[in-house]
Design a protein around this motif. Structure first.
Motif, short mmCIF file in Angstrom:
data_model
loop_
_atom_site.label_atom_id
_atom_site.label_comp_id
_atom_site.label_asym_id
_atom_site.label_seq_id
_atom_site.Cartn_x
_atom_site.Cartn_y
_atom_site.Cartn_z
N ASN A 1 0.80 -1.22 0.00
CA ASN A 1 0.00 0.00 0.00
C ASN A 1 0.84 1.28 0.00
O ASN A 1 0.30 2.35 -0.28
CB ASN A 1 -0.94 0.02 1.20
CG ASN A 1 -2.04 -1.02 1.09
OD1 ASN A 1 -2.43 -1.41 -0.01
ND2 ASN A 1 -2.51 -1.49 2.23
N ASN A 2 2.13 1.17 0.32
CA ASN A 2 2.95 2.37 0.49
C ASN A 2 4.23 2.41 -0.33
O ASN A 2 4.97 3.38 -0.25
CB ASN A 2 3.29 2.53 1.98
CG ASN A 2 2.07 2.83 2.80
OD1 ASN A 2 1.57 3.94 2.80
ND2 ASN A 2 1.56 1.81 3.50
N ILE A 3 4.50 1.37 -1.10
CA ILE A 3 5.77 1.33 -1.85
C ILE A 3 5.86 2.47 -2.87
O ILE A 3 6.93 3.06 -3.03
CB ILE A 3 6.02 -0.03 -2.53
CG1 ILE A 3 7.38 -0.01 -3.22
CG2 ILE A 3 4.94 -0.38 -3.53
CD1 ILE A 3 8.30 -1.09 -2.85
N ASN A 4 4.76 2.79 -3.52
CA ASN A 4 4.83 3.87 -4.53
C ASN A 4 5.22 5.19 -3.90
O ASN A 4 6.02 5.95 -4.47
CB ASN A 4 3.50 4.00 -5.28
CG ASN A 4 3.26 2.84 -6.22
OD1 ASN A 4 4.20 2.18 -6.66
ND2 ASN A 4 2.01 2.59 -6.53
N ASN A 5 4.69 5.48 -2.72
CA ASN A 5 5.06 6.71 -2.02
C ASN A 5 6.55 6.71 -1.66
O ASN A 5 7.22 7.75 -1.79
CB ASN A 5 4.23 6.90 -0.76
CG ASN A 5 2.77 7.16 -1.07
OD1 ASN A 5 2.44 7.69 -2.13
ND2 ASN A 5 1.90 6.81 -0.15
N LEU A 6 7.06 5.57 -1.21
CA LEU A 6 8.48 5.45 -0.86
C LEU A 6 9.36 5.69 -2.08
O LEU A 6 10.30 6.48 -2.03
CB LEU A 6 8.78 4.08 -0.25
CG LEU A 6 10.24 3.81 0.08
CD1 LEU A 6 10.69 4.67 1.25
CD2 LEU A 6 10.47 2.34 0.36
N ILE A 7 9.04 5.04 -3.17
CA ILE A 7 9.85 5.16 -4.39
C ILE A 7 9.75 6.58 -4.95
O ILE A 7 10.76 7.16 -5.38
CB ILE A 7 9.43 4.10 -5.44
CG1 ILE A 7 9.65 2.68 -4.90
CG2 ILE A 7 10.16 4.32 -6.76
CD1 ILE A 7 11.07 2.37 -4.43
N ASN A 8 8.56 7.16 -4.92
CA ASN A 8 8.41 8.54 -5.39
C ASN A 8 9.24 9.51 -4.57
O ASN A 8 9.87 10.41 -5.13
CB ASN A 8 6.94 8.95 -5.38
CG ASN A 8 6.13 8.27 -6.46
OD1 ASN A 8 6.67 7.75 -7.43
ND2 ASN A 8 4.81 8.25 -6.28
N GLU A 9 9.24 9.34 -3.25
CA GLU A 9 10.04 10.23 -2.40
C GLU A 9 11.53 10.01 -2.63
O GLU A 9 12.30 10.97 -2.70
CB GLU A 9 9.69 10.02 -0.91
CG GLU A 9 10.47 10.90 0.04
CD GLU A 9 10.25 12.41 -0.13
OE1 GLU A 9 11.01 13.18 0.51
OE2 GLU A 9 9.35 12.85 -0.87
N ALA A 10 11.95 8.76 -2.77
CA ALA A 10 13.36 8.48 -3.05
C ALA A 10 13.78 9.12 -4.37
O ALA A 10 14.83 9.76 -4.46
CB ALA A 10 13.61 6.97 -3.07
N ASN A 11 12.96 8.98 -5.39
CA ASN A 11 13.26 9.59 -6.69
C ASN A 11 13.25 11.11 -6.62
O ASN A 11 14.05 11.78 -7.29
CB ASN A 11 12.30 9.08 -7.76
CG ASN A 11 12.62 7.67 -8.19
OD1 ASN A 11 13.77 7.24 -8.20
ND2 ASN A 11 11.59 6.92 -8.55
N ARG A 12 12.36 11.67 -5.82
CA ARG A 12 12.31 13.13 -5.64
C ARG A 12 13.62 13.62 -5.02
O ARG A 12 14.22 14.58 -5.50
CB ARG A 12 11.13 13.53 -4.76
CG ARG A 12 10.95 15.05 -4.62
CD ARG A 12 9.87 15.41 -3.61
NE ARG A 12 10.31 15.26 -2.26
CZ ARG A 12 11.05 16.17 -1.59
NH1 ARG A 12 11.44 17.28 -2.17
NH2 ARG A 12 11.40 15.95 -0.34
N ILE A 13 14.07 12.92 -4.00
CA ILE A 13 15.33 13.28 -3.33
C ILE A 13 16.49 13.16 -4.31
O ILE A 13 17.35 14.05 -4.38
CB ILE A 13 15.56 12.43 -2.06
CG1 ILE A 13 14.53 12.79 -0.98
CG2 ILE A 13 16.98 12.57 -1.54
CD1 ILE A 13 14.64 14.19 -0.42
N VAL A 14 16.54 12.10 -5.08
CA VAL A 14 17.59 11.92 -6.08
C VAL A 14 17.59 13.09 -7.04
O VAL A 14 18.65 13.65 -7.38
CB VAL A 14 17.44 10.56 -6.81
CG1 VAL A 14 18.29 10.52 -8.07
CG2 VAL A 14 17.80 9.41 -5.88
N SER A 15 16.42 13.49 -7.48
CA SER A 15 16.31 14.63 -8.42
C SER A 15 16.82 15.92 -7.79
O SER A 15 17.55 16.69 -8.44
CB SER A 15 14.84 14.77 -8.84
OG SER A 15 14.68 15.86 -9.69
#
Length: 119
Positions: free
Chosen positions: A97-111
């Motif tokens: 239920n929460n993996i997409n939020n985790l990956i999106n935040e990780a990618n946001r930080i990388v950006s």
């Protein structure tokens, strides 16, 4: 000189990172290490999730949590911790239920880090 406002305007607690790492030079080096590691870590987190390999998933989100704490990525650290605990407790429903939020935040930080470092 790099523009720290790129980091702070995106919710990154640079001062906390400098407190832990000593100075801006070491902070920047650690940011680069985080960026380099993320190129394999994020895809592997997804892979282990898809493979339902919670042991390795837990290891990677733990590492992401630790790096995030050192660098002042407060939100990513908290999210990674929650995923680490879910994996430890075999709570695959929470992860699902929460993996997409985790990956999106990780990618946001990388950006944000790429922008700051001029990559």
């Amino acid at each position: 000189m790099k523009d720290q406002s790129i980091l702070t305007n995106n919710g990154i607690d640079v001062n906390h990172g400098i407190e832990l790492l000593g100075d801006m030079e070491m902070y920047n080096e650690t940011l680069q290490d985080f960026l380099d590691e993320s190129s394999t870590r994020i895809p592997n987190i997804i892979k282990y999730y898809n493979d339902n390999d919670l042991v390795n998933y837990e290891i990677l989100v733990h590492a992401q949590k630790s790096d995030s704490k050192y660098l002042g990525f407060t939100k990513l650290a908290e999210m990674s911790y929650n995923h680490e605990m879910a994996a430890k407790n075999n709570d695959s429903e929470y992860i699902k239920n929460n993996i997409n939020n985790l990956i999106n935040e990780a990618n946001r930080i990388v950006s944000v880090v790429k922008s700051y470092l001029g990559v």
